[in-house]
Scaffold this active site. Structure first.
Site, PDB file in Angstrom:
ATOM      1  N   THR A 159       0.561  -1.039  -0.085  1.00  0.00           N
ATOM      2  CA  THR A 159       0.112   0.171  -0.048  1.00  0.00           C
ATOM      3  C   THR A 159       1.145   1.222   0.208  1.00  0.00           C
ATOM      4  O   THR A 159       1.018   2.304  -0.335  1.00  0.00           O
ATOM      5  CB  THR A 159      -0.995  -0.301   1.348  1.00  0.00           C
ATOM      6  OG1 THR A 159      -1.590  -1.197   1.454  1.00  0.00           O
ATOM      7  CG2 THR A 159      -1.773   1.026   1.127  1.00  0.00           C
TER       8      THR A 159
ATOM      9  N   LYS B 207       6.300  11.690  20.979  1.00  0.00           N
ATOM     10  CA  LYS B 207       6.480  12.519  21.940  1.00  0.00           C
ATOM     11  C   LYS B 207       5.289  12.845  23.063  1.00  0.00           C
ATOM     12  O   LYS B 207       4.635  13.992  23.746  1.00  0.00           O
ATOM     13  CB  LYS B 207       6.972  13.431  21.968  1.00  0.00           C
ATOM     14  CG  LYS B 207       9.103  13.413  21.579  1.00  0.00           C
ATOM     15  CD  LYS B 207       9.156  14.924  21.030  1.00  0.00           C
ATOM     16  CE  LYS B 207       9.471  15.233  19.097  1.00  0.00           C
ATOM     17  NZ  LYS B 207      10.314  15.964  18.895  1.00  0.00           N
TER      18      LYS B 207
ATOM     19  N   HIS C 278     -10.533  -0.897   4.369  1.00  0.00           N
ATOM     20  CA  HIS C 278      -9.009  -0.683   4.171  1.00  0.00           C
ATOM     21  C   HIS C 278      -9.779  -0.343   2.121  1.00  0.00           C
ATOM     22  O   HIS C 278      -9.909  -1.310   1.226  1.00  0.00           O
ATOM     23  CB  HIS C 278      -8.232  -2.221   3.592  1.00  0.00           C
ATOM     24  CG  HIS C 278      -7.141  -1.675   3.295  1.00  0.00           C
ATOM     25  ND1 HIS C 278      -6.221  -0.952   2.191  1.00  0.00           N
ATOM     26  CD2 HIS C 278      -5.748  -2.868   2.896  1.00  0.00           C
ATOM     27  CE1 HIS C 278      -5.199  -1.080   1.812  1.00  0.00           C
ATOM     28  NE2 HIS C 278      -4.400  -1.856   2.859  1.00  0.00           N
TER      29      HIS C 278
END
Ligand code: ASP
Ligand code: CP
Length: 305
Positions: free
Chosen positions: A59, A88, A137
């Site tokens: 993909t 983070k 998908h």
């Protein structure tokens, strides 16, 4: 002046294309154009960002190849869960807001079922769902349907059998949604009892009047189908990691000899699809993977041409 509303704003779920057969026809016509060597530079000066929080070969690379072939540029992070500022503590919406300023389209793969919709809510550029958890998908469903049409001459009136982990397999869910938009003879779902297709898909097929059966063997109903769509066990989404034996859902070379229909697999494969099958004329999965490039070029063309 107000910009005209784009035909295709985001690619979030497979149903979008079943709801708009004209759009689906345009995707397939363009995919055929690119498959025959047709060219376009519709992405010149435009950038695709590939933002992948889950592993991918086909993909991501086919989207990037599609953008480059259309004259565009590519930025991205292939292991966003490890190398982007999510480490983070940055949220997905913040990440999408930032990338919207750097790129003209974002292909997003994420472990959360709602990731693409969440991203689309804050994005100022198109979001393409490149796989959302165990949910959808859609670009895979498009390339699957395109392949079915090429292999069978049509994607209507067929018996399509799905085999494997149907509970967690997002490609099966997306393709079942798309197939259900068109008249079919029958859909066969073959899986271990605890890995059956979700109730939402069955409810949807009931609503649409599409006949389906569920079976826990890979038997005659599967072998006689026009399309046998194999899938791997999505062990990364299983709660328990103990080694279960799923060999009764493996298509061996011997069993494949009695399959007359097209054999598809979204790939990657594990042991459910014996490599000895690869040379059979009805082994369509490598053609299917190649079609991914043409279908993704078609989608980008519709977004940018
Ligand atoms: N590559 C497909 C997906 O990302 C199928 C799979 O991984 O089994 O859903
Ligand atoms: N079929 C598919 O989505 O493959 P990747 O996971 O390698 O992208």
């Amino acid at each position: 002046m107000k910009a005209p509303k784009r035909r295709l704003q985001h690619v979030l779920e497979a149903q979008q294309f079943g709801n708009d057969p004209e759009l689906l026809g345009e995707v397939f016509k363009l995919a055929q154009f690119f498959q025959k060597g047709g060219e376009s530079d519709c992405m010149r000066g435009r950038i695709l960002a590939s933002l992948f929080y889950e592993p991918s070969t086909r993909t991501r690379l086919s989207f990037e190849s599609a953008a480059l072939r259309l004259g565009g540029g590519v930025i991205g992070t292939e292991s966003a869960e490890q190398f982007s500022s999510v480490v983070k503590g940055e949220s997905l919406p913040d990440t999408i807001r930032i990338i919207s300023a750097y790129a003209d389209v974002i292909a997003l793969r994420h472990k959360d079922n709602n990731a693409a919709e969440d991203a689309a809510r804050v994005a100022t550029v198109p979001i393409i769902n490149a796989g959302s958890g165990a949910h959808q998908h859609p670009t895979q469903a498009l390339l699957d349907l395109y392949t079915i049409e090429q292999e069978c001459g049509t994607f209507e009136g067929l018996t399509v059998a799905f085999v494997g982990d149907l509970k967690h397999g997002r490609t099966v869910r997306s393709l079942a949604y798309l197939l259900g938009k068109f008249p079919q003879r029958k859909i066969v779902f073959s899986s271990p009892v605890d890995l059956r297709i979700g109730k939402d898909i069955k409810d949807y097929l009931d609503e649409r009047g599409v006949q389906y059966v569920e079976t826990d063997i890979l038997g005659t109903e599967v072998l006689q189908a026009d399309v046998v769509y194999m899938t791997r066990m999505q062990t990364e989404r299983h709660a328990s990691t103990h080694n279960r034996d799923y060999s009764q859902f493996h298509l061996t070379g011997r069993v494949a000899r009695s399959v007359r229909g097209a054999i598809l697999h979204p790939l990657p494969r594990n042991s459910e699809l014996d490599p000895v099958i690869d040379t059979r004329p009805n082994a369509a999965y490598f053609r299917q993977a190649r079609n991914g490039l043409y279908v993704r070029m078609a989608l980008l063309h519709i977004l940018f041409a």
